[in-house]
Design a protein around this motif. Structure first.
Motif, PDB file in Angstrom:
ATOM      1  N   SER A 191      33.009 -19.862 -18.012  1.00  0.00           N
ATOM      2  CA  SER A 191      32.882 -20.370 -17.058  1.00  0.00           C
ATOM      3  C   SER A 191      33.195 -22.034 -17.489  1.00  0.00           C
ATOM      4  O   SER A 191      32.902 -21.979 -18.364  1.00  0.00           O
ATOM      5  CB  SER A 191      31.302 -20.467 -16.428  1.00  0.00           C
ATOM      6  OG  SER A 191      30.448 -20.738 -16.743  1.00  0.00           O
ATOM      7  N   TYR A 193      31.650 -25.517 -16.824  1.00  0.00           N
ATOM      8  CA  TYR A 193      30.663 -26.562 -15.618  1.00  0.00           C
ATOM      9  C   TYR A 193      31.108 -28.179 -15.989  1.00  0.00           C
ATOM     10  O   TYR A 193      31.191 -28.124 -16.876  1.00  0.00           O
ATOM     11  CB  TYR A 193      29.202 -26.556 -15.152  1.00  0.00           C
ATOM     12  CG  TYR A 193      28.037 -26.830 -14.712  1.00  0.00           C
ATOM     13  CD1 TYR A 193      28.674 -27.088 -12.894  1.00  0.00           C
ATOM     14  CD2 TYR A 193      27.311 -27.840 -14.937  1.00  0.00           C
ATOM     15  CE1 TYR A 193      28.222 -27.943 -12.582  1.00  0.00           C
ATOM     16  CE2 TYR A 193      26.389 -28.461 -13.559  1.00  0.00           C
ATOM     17  CZ  TYR A 193      27.369 -28.209 -12.702  1.00  0.00           C
ATOM     18  OH  TYR A 193      26.539 -29.118 -11.901  1.00  0.00           O
ATOM     19  N   ILE A 428      24.418 -15.395  -9.015  1.00  0.00           N
ATOM     20  CA  ILE A 428      24.769 -16.518 -10.472  1.00  0.00           C
ATOM     21  C   ILE A 428      26.694 -16.087 -10.330  1.00  0.00           C
ATOM     22  O   ILE A 428      27.067 -17.248 -10.339  1.00  0.00           O
ATOM     23  CB  ILE A 428      24.861 -15.847 -11.350  1.00  0.00           C
ATOM     24  CG1 ILE A 428      23.043 -15.588 -11.680  1.00  0.00           C
ATOM     25  CG2 ILE A 428      25.229 -16.377 -13.118  1.00  0.00           C
ATOM     26  CD1 ILE A 428      21.965 -14.474 -12.970  1.00  0.00           C
ATOM     27  N   LYS A 432      28.974 -20.043  -9.855  1.00  0.00           N
ATOM     28  CA  LYS A 432      29.542 -20.243 -10.664  1.00  0.00           C
ATOM     29  C   LYS A 432      31.307 -20.380 -10.200  1.00  0.00           C
ATOM     30  O   LYS A 432      32.177 -21.485 -10.753  1.00  0.00           O
ATOM     31  CB  LYS A 432      30.109 -19.181 -11.681  1.00  0.00           C
ATOM     32  CG  LYS A 432      28.134 -19.306 -12.381  1.00  0.00           C
ATOM     33  CD  LYS A 432      28.258 -18.269 -13.746  1.00  0.00           C
ATOM     34  CE  LYS A 432      29.042 -18.274 -15.065  1.00  0.00           C
ATOM     35  NZ  LYS A 432      28.252 -17.336 -15.652  1.00  0.00           N
ATOM     36  N   GLU A 483      19.929 -24.012 -12.395  1.00  0.00           N
ATOM     37  CA  GLU A 483      20.200 -24.181 -13.842  1.00  0.00           C
ATOM     38  C   GLU A 483      21.664 -23.608 -14.003  1.00  0.00           C
ATOM     39  O   GLU A 483      22.310 -24.567 -14.919  1.00  0.00           O
ATOM     40  CB  GLU A 483      20.264 -22.496 -13.596  1.00  0.00           C
ATOM     41  CG  GLU A 483      20.099 -21.847 -15.222  1.00  0.00           C
ATOM     42  CD  GLU A 483      20.266 -20.787 -16.206  1.00  0.00           C
ATOM     43  OE1 GLU A 483      20.916 -20.128 -17.236  1.00  0.00           O
ATOM     44  OE2 GLU A 483      19.669 -19.651 -15.124  1.00  0.00           O
ATOM     45  N   TYR A 484      22.835 -23.269 -12.324  1.00  0.00           N
ATOM     46  CA  TYR A 484      24.158 -23.348 -12.980  1.00  0.00           C
ATOM     47  C   TYR A 484      24.571 -24.341 -11.885  1.00  0.00           C
ATOM     48  O   TYR A 484      26.169 -24.438 -12.265  1.00  0.00           O
ATOM     49  CB  TYR A 484      24.310 -21.732 -11.925  1.00  0.00           C
ATOM     50  CG  TYR A 484      24.404 -20.372 -12.982  1.00  0.00           C
ATOM     51  CD1 TYR A 484      24.965 -20.301 -14.178  1.00  0.00           C
ATOM     52  CD2 TYR A 484      22.445 -19.770 -12.448  1.00  0.00           C
ATOM     53  CE1 TYR A 484      24.187 -19.900 -14.685  1.00  0.00           C
ATOM     54  CE2 TYR A 484      22.509 -18.767 -13.507  1.00  0.00           C
ATOM     55  CZ  TYR A 484      23.410 -18.476 -15.302  1.00  0.00           C
ATOM     56  OH  TYR A 484      22.498 -17.553 -15.578  1.00  0.00           O
ATOM     57  N   ASP A 485      23.794 -25.264 -10.991  1.00  0.00           N
ATOM     58  CA  ASP A 485      24.899 -26.260 -10.201  1.00  0.00           C
ATOM     59  C   ASP A 485      24.327 -27.114 -10.195  1.00  0.00           C
ATOM     60  O   ASP A 485      23.685 -27.576  -8.411  1.00  0.00           O
ATOM     61  CB  ASP A 485      25.561 -25.728  -9.173  1.00  0.00           C
ATOM     62  CG  ASP A 485      25.999 -26.413  -8.805  1.00  0.00           C
ATOM     63  OD1 ASP A 485      26.391 -27.431  -8.932  1.00  0.00           O
ATOM     64  OD2 ASP A 485      26.350 -25.857  -7.168  1.00  0.00           O
TER      65      ASP A 485
END
Length: 844
Positions: A191, A193, A428, A432, A483-485
C-alpha cells in the motif's frame, strides 16, 4: 511483478447436473444461466420467484489454463480473487485452498507449489446463500430489515440481494471481479498512503471567495510485502524513506513520479518521504472549481531492480466535515479547501441485481446523469457492496463528493470472533483501496442502525447486541479509519448526531433522514417547518416510464397500479395507494395509465423540490440535501430519479433546476400551505410570494429578478422587477409580495432570474391545488430545428413533458412551465421523431 488474468475457458454447472455451460468471468450465476437459456428473465412479471429458487442450489465454476512464461520462476505466486460472491470453496489442481465467506474482501492464496506449467484446473464451488443464511439464523436469531430474508445479517453479502423495500429477492452469486495469478519476486507494494499538508496564503483568487493555496506537501507512507520463508510466509514492512534488511542485506528503495494535470512529469528518486508541489492545481467539487487530478506512480526497487509499481490519481485538496456550535445548534457541512460546500445529490444503491451487468460504461452513464443534474455529492448506501475502483475514478473526474457507508444497514449483528476477524479485514482492505480518491468525503459506519435499532428499539433481542453495536461502530471501525486513513472524517451512522445514541435524528445536529413526507403522509409544505443541518435521506416514490414498465409486463390488464404484477414490482407494501393519496390532494383523477404515470412523476418531482428549495433558501443553517435515491437495481416503482433502464423521471430534470448553482425559488402562501378543510366556514389563507436567490458559486452575482401575476392565458396582470447582488455561497431573500385580490383558481405567478442577460432559473406557482386551477388548453406544439426542439404554448402550460416513441429522449430541460410562449430545448440524445407533448392540463 507479473500478472496473468484468468478470465478465459470458464465453464459452470449446477451441482448435480452433468451439463457444463460456457461461463463469463468476471460474471455471475444468473448472468450465465440467462445467457445459456437456462432461466427466464428474472425481472419479467413474477419470474423473480423462480430465479430465487435457483439459488437454493450450489454451482461449480471450472477453468483450465497454462501458466505464462516466467510466472513459475517468481519467488512467490499468488492466486488472487478481487471478488467472490460469496459462500465458496476454491480448489487448484484438486487442492482445497480456502473457503471465501465475504464478497466485500479480496481473497489470496499461495499456489507456487501447486501450479503446473500446463493444464492447471481452477475450480470454485459457490454454495447456496439461501441455505447458508437459513442455517445461520437457526443458530442465532439476529434480526434485521423485514423486507429481507431472515439470517441475511450473518453473511457478508450485499444485503439488498435478499430484498429491500425497492429491491427484489435475487441473491445472485459469482466470481464478480477479476481473478489473476501474481508472480512476485522478493517483494511487492502492499500500500501507499499519501498525506497532504496545504499551505494557504490567506488571500483569495481575484473576484472569488476561493482561497489561494501556495503549496501542497505530500508525505508518503509506503508499505511492502516481502516474500518470507515457507514457515512464516510474507511479511509487511514500512519502507518509507528506504530500508535495508538486516538479515538478507537487500536494499529496498522507491521512486515517485508525479504527472501534473498539464501532463508534465517530475521524478523523485531516493525514496522521498516528502514531495512539495508549488502553485498546486486543486481539486474541487462540481460547481466550485476544476477537478484537477495528479497521477502518482511509486516504483519499488531492490538493489536497483524494479519489483512493482503502484499508480493512482489523486486530487490536491483538503476535505473534512465542519462541525461547530452555532446559534441553531451545531453545523454539519462538507468543508473542501477551507470552503463550506452545500451538498447536493442523491443516494446511490447497487446498479443491478445481476452483478455481471455492471461495468465502467454503465457506471459512467449513470454518474454522467448525476453531473447533468448538477450533483456535487453522492452517498453510497450501506446495504449494497463497496463499488469497484472505476466508480470512484469517475466521481474524482466529475467532482462528486462521496459519502461512503460501510456495508451495514437496518439490522443488528452478532460480533462473534469469526465475524469480527472477517469484517476487520474487510475494513482494512477497503479503506486502503479507496483512501487515495479525491472524491472520498467521509466514512460512515452504517445506515439507520443508531436511529432505528436503538432510538426505536427495533430488532433488538438481547443486551449483547447493544454492546456489539458500540464495539463495531464506535471502536473497531473508527480505530481502523484512524490508523489507515487519518485524514478522512469518520461518522458513526446515518443519521447521527455524533454517536453514543445521542438523539441520532436531531434536526439541529449532524445528519437527518426525514420521512414524514411520504411515510408519514404529511403534505409537501411540511418540509418548511424544519431547518435540518444536513439531509442524507428524504424521498418520494414515482412510477418509471411506461416503456420501462414494459420491461416487466406486456399485458394491458397488468398496467394498473393495483394489479398483481404492478404490486410485485412495488416493494413497499401499500405504496401505490400512498401515491394515489397524494395524487388525490394534488391532481384530478388521471383518465389513463400513461397519464397516471406522468402525474406520479410530477408528484415526486414537486415533493422533493419543495424540500430542496426550502433548504437552499436556508443555506448556512442547512448544508446538505441528498435525496433518496438516484437509481434502481431492477425495473421497479421506487424513489429513484433515474429508472433501471436509464430513463429520466421528471424529478431528475427538476433536480437539474433545484441543484443549479444559481437558482431562484418561491415560498408561496396559498391553499397548499394552509392545511385547512376548504369546506369549513372560515377557510381563509394568505396569498403571497417571497422570492429567494441561492448563489452556490464562488463569485458574487449581479442579477435581476422579475415576477408577474398572470391569468390562465398567461396575460400579465401585475409585475415587478428588482436588481440585486447576491454574495457568493449565500442565499438572499426578497421582500414578500401579497396578492389579496388574486383569484386562486385563475391567477398564478411566474418568476425568473436573469444573469448576464440570460434567464438562468425560472418557475411558476399556484395559490390553489393544481387540480382546482382553471387551466386553458395550451394547445402545445413543437418543431425540430437542428439539435433543438422548439415547444410553443398558447396559454399557461404547467410541467410540459416532451417524449419520443421510446421515451428515452434526454434533453437540456424537460417538465418545464410555459407562459403562452415558446422555449428552445437542446437535444442531448434520443430520436426526435414522433414527439408527443402534455402538461398538467391533460391530467383529467
Amino acid at each position: 511483478m507479473k500478472q496473468q488474468f484468468l478470465h478465459e475457458n470458464w465453464e459452470m454447472r449446477q451441482i448435480g447436473n452433468d451439463e457444463f455451460l460456457p461461463a463469463a468471468v468476471p460474471g455471475s450465476v444468473y448472468g450465465d444461466l440467462l445467457s445459456n437459456g437456462k432461466m427466464e428473465n428474472p425481472f419479467w412479471k413474477d419470474n423473480e420467484n423462480d430465479a430465487c429458487e435457483l439459488m437454493e442450489e450450489d454451482y461449480e465454476y471450472v477453468s483450465h489454463f497454462d501458466c505464462e512464461d516466467g510466472l513459475l520462476d517468481s519467488d512467490r505466486v499468488v492466486l488472487r480473487f478481487d471478488g467472490i460472491d460469496t459462500v465458496g470453496d476454491v480448489y487448484l489442481n484438486e487442492i482445497h485452498l480456502g473457503s471465501p465467506l465475504s464478497m466485500h474482501r479480496v481473497w489470496e492464496y499461495d499456489v507456487k507449489e501447486i501450479l503446473h506449467d500446463k493444464d492447471n484446473e481452477l475450480k470454485v464451488i459457490l454454495h447456496s446463500p439461501n441455505k447458508w443464511i437459513r442455517e445461520a439464523f437457526k443458530k442465532c436469531r439476529t434480526l434485521g430489515n423485514d423486507d429481507t430474508f431472515e439470517g441475511f445479517v450473518h453473511l457478508r453479502k450485499a444485503h439488498y440481494m435478499f430484498g429491500w423495500d425497492w429491491g427484489a429477492h435475487l441473491p445472485d452469486a459469482g466470481i464478480f471481479r477479476p481473478v489473476s495469478l501474481l508472480g512476485i519476486n522478493t517483494a511487492r507494494i502492499d500500500s501507499v498512503y499519501i498525506k497532504q499538508t496545504h499551505e494557504r496564503t490567506g488571500e483569495t483568487e481575484p473576484g472569488t471567495v476561493r482561497p489561494i493555496t501556495k503549496s501542497v506537501t505530500l508525505t508518503f507512507d509506503v508499505e511492502q510485502e516481502v516474500v518470507g520463508n515457507a514457515e512464516r510466509g510474507p511479511k509487511l514492512k514500512n519502507i518509507t524513506g528506504g530500508h535495508t534488511c538486516k538479515k538478507c542485506g537487500k536494499a529496498y528503495t522507491y521512486t515517485v513520479e508525479i504527472t501534473a494535470p498539464d501532463g508534465s512529469k517530475t521524478l523523485y528518486e531516493n525514496s522521498p518521504v516528502e514531495v512539495k508541489i508549488d502553485d498546486p492545481k486543486l481539486w474541487w467539487p462540481n460547481g466550485y472549481g476544476e477537478q484537477n487530478l495528479y497521477e502518482v506512480k511509486v516504483t519499488l526497487f531492490s538493489d536497483g531492480v524494479a519489483l512493482d509499481e503502484w499508480t493512482r490519481r489523486i486530487g490536491l485538496r483538503t476535505m473534512t466535515m465542519h462541525i461547530e456550535k452555532d446559534e441553531w445548534g451545531e453545523c454539519f457541512a462538507h468543508q473542501v479547501n477551507g470552503v463550506d460546500v452545500f451538498a447536493m445529490g442523491a443516494d446511490y444503491i447497487p446498479e443491478d441485481n445481476l452483478l455481471g451487468r455492471v461495468n465502467p460504461e454503465t457506471t459512467r452513464k449513470l454518474l454522467e446523469k448525476a453531473k447533468f443534474a448538477n450533483y456535487n455529492a453522492i452517498r453510497v448506501w450501506g446495504g449494497g457492496y463497496y463499488p469497484s475502483d472505476w466508480f470512484y475514478d469517475i466521481c474524482d473526474e466529475m467532482g462528486l463528493m462521496v459519502w461512503q457507508d460501510f456495508m451495514f444497514a437496518c439490522a443488528v449483528y452478532e460480533l462473534t470472533p469469526e465475524f469480527e476477524a472477517n469484517i476487520r479485514q474487510e475494513f482494512i482492505e477497503n479503506v486502503k483501496r479507496l483512501r487515495h480518491h479525491a472524491s472520498l468525503g467521509l466514512w460512515c459506519g452504517n445506515n439507520e442502525m443508531e436511529q432505528f435499532v436503538f432510538e426505536r428499539n427495533s430488532w433488538l433481542t438481547k443486551p449483547s447486541e447493544v454492546k456489539d453495536y458500540f464495539l463495531m461502530f464506535e471502536r473497531i471501525i473508527p480505530e481502523i479509519v484512524h490508523e489507515y486513513d487519518p485524514q478522512t472524517f469518520y461518522w458513526p451512522a446515518s443519521p447521527s448526531s455524533g454517536g453514543c445514541l445521542d438523539e441520532p435524528n436531531d434536526p439541529n445536529r449532524g445528519d437527518v433522514h426525514y420521512w414524514k413526507v411520504w411515510h408519514g403522509n404529511r403534505p409537501f409544505t411540511e418540509y418548511r417547518k424544519y431547518f435540518f443541518r444536513y439531509l442524507s435521506e428524504f424521498g418520494f416514490q414515482a412510477f418509471p416510464s411506461v416503456k420501462t414498465i414494459e420491461q416487466f409486463t406486456d399485458n394491458e390488464e397488468d398496467m394498473n397500479p393495483f394489479s398483481y404484477i404492478m404490486e410485485k414490482h412495488q416493494r413497499q407494501y401499500s405504496a401505490n395507494g400512498k401515491i394515489m393519496g397524494y395524487m388525490q390532494q394534488t391532481y384530478k383523477y388521471p383518465n389513463s395509465f400513461p397519464t397516471f404515470v406522468y402525474a406520479s412523476q410530477l408528484l415526486q418531482a414537486d415533493g422533493i423540490r419543495y424540500g430542496v428549495e426550502h433548504f437552499r433558501r436556508n443555506r448556512g443553517r442547512c448544508m446538505g440535501a441528498v435525496y433518496w435515491q438516484l437509481n434502481d437495481c431492477w425495473p421497479v416503482i421506487s424513489w429513484s430519479s433515474v429508472d433501471y433502464c436509464g430513463r429520466l423521471k421528471a424529478l431528475h430534470y427538476y433536480a437539474k433546476r433545484f441543484f443549479a448553482p444559481l437558482m431562484i425559488s418561491c415560498e408561496e402562501q396559498g391553499m397548499m400551505s394552509s392545511e385547512a378543510n376548504m369546506n369549513r366556514e372560515h377557510f381563509v389563507f394568505e396569498k403571497s410570494i417571497r422570492l429567494n436567490v441561492a448563489n452556490e458559486t464562488m463569485q458574487d452575482q449581479n442579477v435581476t429578478v422579475r415576477w408577474a401575476l398572470r391569468d390562465p392565458g398567461a396575460a400579465v396582470l401585475e409585475s415587478g422587477e428588482q436588481e440585486l447582488t447576491v454574495p457568493a455561497l449565500t442565499s438572499t431573500w426578497l421582500d414578500k409580495v401579497e396578492f389579496p385580490d388574486a383569484d386562486i383558481f385563475s391567477h398564478y405567478v411566474s418568476y425568473e432570474l436573469i444573469c448576464d442577460g440570460k434567464v438562468v432559473s425560472e418557475g411558476t406557482v399556484n395559490f390553489s391545488y393544481p387540480k382546482y386551477f382553471r387551466y386553458e388548453d395550451p394547445e402545445l406544439t413543437c418543431r425540430v430545428e437542428g439539435d433543438e426542439i422548439v415547444v410553443s404554448a398558447k396559454a399557461y402550460a404547467k410541467s410540459v413533458e416532451i417524449l419520443n416513441e421510446n421515451e428515452d429522449l434526454v434533453l437540456e430541460d424537460n417538465y418545464f412551465d410555459l407562459n403562452a410562449n415558446e422555449k428552445r430545448v437542446k437535444v442531448i440524445s434520443g430520436s426526435t421523431e414522433n414527439l408527443r407533448l402534455r402538461s398538467v392540463y391533460d391530467i383529467r
